[in-house]
Design a protein around this motif. Structure first.
Motif, PDB file in Angstrom:
ATOM      1  N   UNK A  53       0.511  -5.621  10.893  1.00 16.87           N
ATOM      2  CA  UNK A  53      -0.221  -6.806  10.085  1.00 16.87           C
ATOM      3  C   UNK A  53       0.437  -8.247  10.332  1.00 16.87           C
ATOM      4  N   UNK A  54       1.624  -8.029  10.291  1.00 16.56           N
ATOM      5  CA  UNK A  54       2.363  -9.402  10.621  1.00 16.56           C
ATOM      6  C   UNK A  54       2.390 -10.006  11.863  1.00 16.56           C
ATOM      7  N   UNK A  55       2.059  -9.090  12.830  1.00 15.73           N
ATOM      8  CA  UNK A  55       1.945  -9.369  14.281  1.00 15.73           C
ATOM      9  C   UNK A  55       0.496  -9.937  14.546  1.00 15.73           C
ATOM     10  N   UNK A  56      -0.456  -9.224  13.962  1.00 18.40           N
ATOM     11  CA  UNK A  56      -1.712  -9.626  14.036  1.00 18.40           C
ATOM     12  C   UNK A  56      -2.642  -9.791  12.969  1.00 18.40           C
ATOM     13  N   UNK A  57      -2.905 -11.079  12.773  1.00 20.38           N
ATOM     14  CA  UNK A  57      -3.579 -11.443  11.562  1.00 20.38           C
ATOM     15  C   UNK A  57      -5.115 -10.965  11.227  1.00 20.38           C
ATOM     16  N   UNK A  58      -5.628 -10.294  12.394  1.00 20.68           N
ATOM     17  CA  UNK A  58      -7.088  -9.865  12.270  1.00 20.68           C
ATOM     18  C   UNK A  58      -7.304  -8.095  12.466  1.00 20.68           C
ATOM     19  N   UNK A  59      -6.151  -7.424  12.837  1.00 15.35           N
ATOM     20  CA  UNK A  59      -6.392  -6.097  12.791  1.00 15.35           C
ATOM     21  C   UNK A  59      -6.496  -5.299  11.211  1.00 15.35           C
ATOM     22  N   UNK A  60      -6.972  -4.227  11.383  1.00 14.21           N
ATOM     23  CA  UNK A  60      -7.089  -3.297  10.134  1.00 14.21           C
ATOM     24  C   UNK A  60      -6.259  -2.181  10.494  1.00 14.21           C
ATOM     25  N   UNK A  61      -5.462  -1.693   9.593  1.00 11.13           N
ATOM     26  CA  UNK A  61      -4.799  -0.297   9.923  1.00 11.13           C
ATOM     27  C   UNK A  61      -4.855   0.729   8.744  1.00 11.13           C
ATOM     28  N   UNK A  62      -5.384   1.747   9.185  1.00 11.43           N
ATOM     29  CA  UNK A  62      -5.289   3.030   8.351  1.00 11.43           C
ATOM     30  C   UNK A  62      -4.111   4.074   8.524  1.00 11.43           C
ATOM     31  N   UNK A  63      -3.238   4.104   7.555  1.00 10.16           N
ATOM     32  CA  UNK A  63      -2.156   5.242   7.700  1.00 10.16           C
ATOM     33  C   UNK A  63      -2.642   6.600   7.388  1.00 10.16           C
ATOM     34  N   UNK A  64      -2.196   7.643   7.940  1.00 10.90           N
ATOM     35  CA  UNK A  64      -2.364   8.895   7.746  1.00 10.90           C
ATOM     36  C   UNK A  64      -0.948   9.473   7.212  1.00 10.90           C
ATOM     37  N   UNK A  65      -0.653   9.859   6.082  1.00 10.30           N
ATOM     38  CA  UNK A  65       0.522  10.429   5.756  1.00 10.30           C
ATOM     39  C   UNK A  65       0.425  11.643   4.786  1.00 10.30           C
ATOM     40  N   UNK A  66       1.127  12.695   5.362  1.00  6.88           N
ATOM     41  CA  UNK A  66       1.194  13.874   4.842  1.00  6.88           C
ATOM     42  C   UNK A  66       1.921  14.235   3.323  1.00  6.88           C
ATOM     43  N   UNK A  67       3.154  13.497   3.283  1.00  8.47           N
ATOM     44  CA  UNK A  67       4.034  13.539   2.261  1.00  8.47           C
ATOM     45  C   UNK A  67       3.486  12.649   1.175  1.00  8.47           C
ATOM     46  N   UNK A  68       3.354  13.043   0.066  1.00 10.40           N
ATOM     47  CA  UNK A  68       2.796  12.319  -1.021  1.00 10.40           C
ATOM     48  C   UNK A  68       3.529  11.259  -1.511  1.00 10.40           C
ATOM     49  N   UNK A  69       4.973  11.500  -1.445  1.00 10.59           N
ATOM     50  CA  UNK A  69       5.989  10.149  -2.121  1.00 10.59           C
ATOM     51  C   UNK A  69       5.943   9.062  -1.035  1.00 10.59           C
ATOM     52  N   UNK A  70       5.906   9.409   0.220  1.00 14.40           N
ATOM     53  CA  UNK A  70       5.795   8.208   1.203  1.00 14.40           C
ATOM     54  C   UNK A  70       4.360   7.564   1.029  1.00 14.40           C
ATOM     55  N   UNK A  71       3.423   8.160   1.028  1.00 15.64           N
ATOM     56  CA  UNK A  71       2.199   7.811   0.820  1.00 15.64           C
ATOM     57  C   UNK A  71       1.957   6.847  -0.364  1.00 15.64           C
ATOM     58  N   UNK A  72       2.403   7.195  -1.630  1.00 22.12           N
ATOM     59  CA  UNK A  72       2.675   6.559  -2.841  1.00 22.12           C
ATOM     60  C   UNK A  72       3.370   4.942  -2.664  1.00 22.12           C
ATOM     61  N   UNK A  73       4.564   5.291  -1.736  1.00 25.59           N
ATOM     62  CA  UNK A  73       5.476   4.219  -1.391  1.00 25.59           C
ATOM     63  C   UNK A  73       4.469   3.121  -0.680  1.00 25.59           C
ATOM     64  N   UNK A  74       3.636   3.551   0.490  1.00 20.70           N
ATOM     65  CA  UNK A  74       2.752   3.054   1.292  1.00 20.70           C
ATOM     66  C   UNK A  74       1.834   2.091   0.435  1.00 20.70           C
TER      67      UNK A  74
END
Length: 229
Positions: A53-74
């Motif tokens: 997102x810092x590199x490209x001001x027009x992209x949209x990123x969907x993250x998929x993360x299994x570990x709940x703690x990391x997901x909440x931090x995201x």
């Protein structure tokens, strides 16, 4: 708290993966189409998404993360950087993400996956660094399912697994197109690879080499570009 280019900040919870050269290399290697819709497979606390997102001001990123703690931090990182319109995190198993998101709908899939197999020799390696929950075959299958025809799958990995990666990718119609070999020093071995595969692409691989430090241990121009020095 890590400060990224563009003024974004990344908070990494204790026990999570730190901001690594691997993610920085992959974000630089990724060449995104205009207004790209990106899927980050195994996204952790959102490191790669923030870098993109810092590199490209027009992209949209969907993250998929299994570990709940990391997901909440995201989710916290997304909210703090006011990126809720351009970035999201889903707590899910990437092997079954096709049941939650539309298939054949992303321009690009990226992954900084665990490098080590789950075999007996690696049982002392932390689970987050082993591919017990998603091996290379499963990773390539997931990427192929989610990509549009002509979309790109890009990942960073260890060089000793290159043949295995290519074999799995081709199995799921992901044709290896670009390879970058990374050396930490000019006179040292290849320590990382960056690979881009195209869904439905024709055979034809181009490759290059990059080095992070010169023979005197000083940062190369490539390193300075990566870290905006």
């Amino acid at each position: 708290m890590e400060v990224l280019t563009g003024g974004y900040t990344l908070d990494i919870p204790q026990g999570a993966f730190p901001l690594s050269t691997d993610s920085i290399l992959l974000s630089d290697f990724a060449k995104l189409k205009r207004n790209a819709k990106v899927l980050d497979l195994g996204s952790g606390c959102g490191t790669l998404g923030l870098l993109l997102c810092s590199k490209d001001q027009a992209c949209h990123v969907t993250g998929v993360e299994l570990e709940e703690g990391a997901h909440l931090a995201a989710l916290e990182n997304i909210a703090r950087n006011n990126l809720s319109l351009r970035m999201e995190s889903i707590c899910a198993d990437l092997r079954t993400i096709h049941k939650e998101l539309p298939v054949n709908s992303f321009d690009c899939c990226l992954s900084n996956p665990p490098y080590f197999t789950g075999g007996p020799a690696n049982q002392q390696t932390p689970l987050a660094r082993r591919d017990d929950c998603c091996n290379l075959d499963e990773l390539c299958q997931s990427a192929s399912r989610m990509l549009k025809f002509g979309g790109d799958f890009m990942l960073v990995h260890k060089p000793e697994r290159l043949a295995e990666i290519c074999g799995c990718a081709i199995k799921y119609q992901l044709e290896p197109k670009q390879l970058c070999l990374i050396r930490h020093r000019v006179d040292g071995p290849v320590t990382l690879i960056l690979l881009s595969c195209r869904k439905g692409g024709k055979p034809g691989l181009i490759w290059q080499e990059q080095c992070l430090f010169d023979e005197l241990g000083q940062p190369t121009d490539y390193y300075k570009t990566l870290y905006h020095l």
